[in-house]
Design a protein around this motif. Sequence first.
Motif, mmCIF file in Angstrom:
data_model
loop_
_atom_site.group_PDB
_atom_site.id
_atom_site.type_symbol
_atom_site.label_atom_id
_atom_site.label_comp_id
_atom_site.label_asym_id
_atom_site.label_seq_id
_atom_site.Cartn_x
_atom_site.Cartn_y
_atom_site.Cartn_z
ATOM 1 N N GLU A 37 0.835 -1.206 0.000
ATOM 2 C CA GLU A 37 0.000 0.000 0.000
ATOM 3 C C GLU A 37 0.871 1.258 0.000
ATOM 4 O O GLU A 37 0.580 2.229 -0.697
ATOM 5 N N THR A 40 2.342 1.669 -3.385
ATOM 6 C CA THR A 40 1.321 2.218 -4.280
ATOM 7 C C THR A 40 1.217 3.731 -4.112
ATOM 8 O O THR A 40 1.137 4.464 -5.099
ATOM 9 N N GLU A 41 1.234 4.204 -2.879
ATOM 10 C CA GLU A 41 1.181 5.651 -2.623
ATOM 11 C C GLU A 41 2.372 6.362 -3.256
ATOM 12 O O GLU A 41 2.217 7.429 -3.859
ATOM 13 N N GLN A 44 2.027 6.388 -7.054
ATOM 14 C CA GLN A 44 0.993 7.359 -7.409
ATOM 15 C C GLN A 44 1.547 8.782 -7.357
ATOM 16 O O GLN A 44 1.357 9.569 -8.290
ATOM 17 N N GLU A 50 -3.471 8.282 -11.048
ATOM 18 C CA GLU A 50 -4.656 8.088 -10.217
ATOM 19 C C GLU A 50 -4.394 6.885 -9.309
ATOM 20 O O GLU A 50 -3.623 5.983 -9.669
ATOM 21 N N GLU A 51 -5.040 6.849 -8.167
ATOM 22 C CA GLU A 51 -4.810 5.769 -7.207
ATOM 23 C C GLU A 51 -5.044 4.396 -7.832
ATOM 24 O O GLU A 51 -4.233 3.477 -7.662
ATOM 25 N N ASN A 52 -6.124 4.240 -8.566
ATOM 26 C CA ASN A 52 -6.438 2.949 -9.162
ATOM 27 C C ASN A 52 -5.378 2.519 -10.172
ATOM 28 O O ASN A 52 -4.996 1.355 -10.224
ATOM 29 N N ARG A 55 -2.304 1.411 -8.271
ATOM 30 C CA ARG A 55 -2.569 0.106 -7.645
ATOM 31 C C ARG A 55 -2.471 -1.014 -8.685
ATOM 32 O O ARG A 55 -1.861 -2.062 -8.422
#
Length: 65
Positions: A37, A40-41, A44, A50-52, A55
């Motif tokens: 996680e 991912t941050e 991003q 974008e977050e998605n 991810r």
Amino acid sequence: MSSIFAESQWSSVRAQVKCEWDRISYAELELTRNNPEYLTELVQERYNLEENEARQRVQAFFDSL
């Protein structure tokens, strides 16, 4: 998202992550150890995604290992 690695595997995985996302420092990668996680941050933020999207890219990366 699964990216839990044995301690002995981490240096190899970290090197691969660094090659994939070179805008993330080794020090930051140490903080992402077994924390997809947070990775991912960082992806991003560094790559203005974008977050998605971030991810999905992180998941695809770990799925390919």
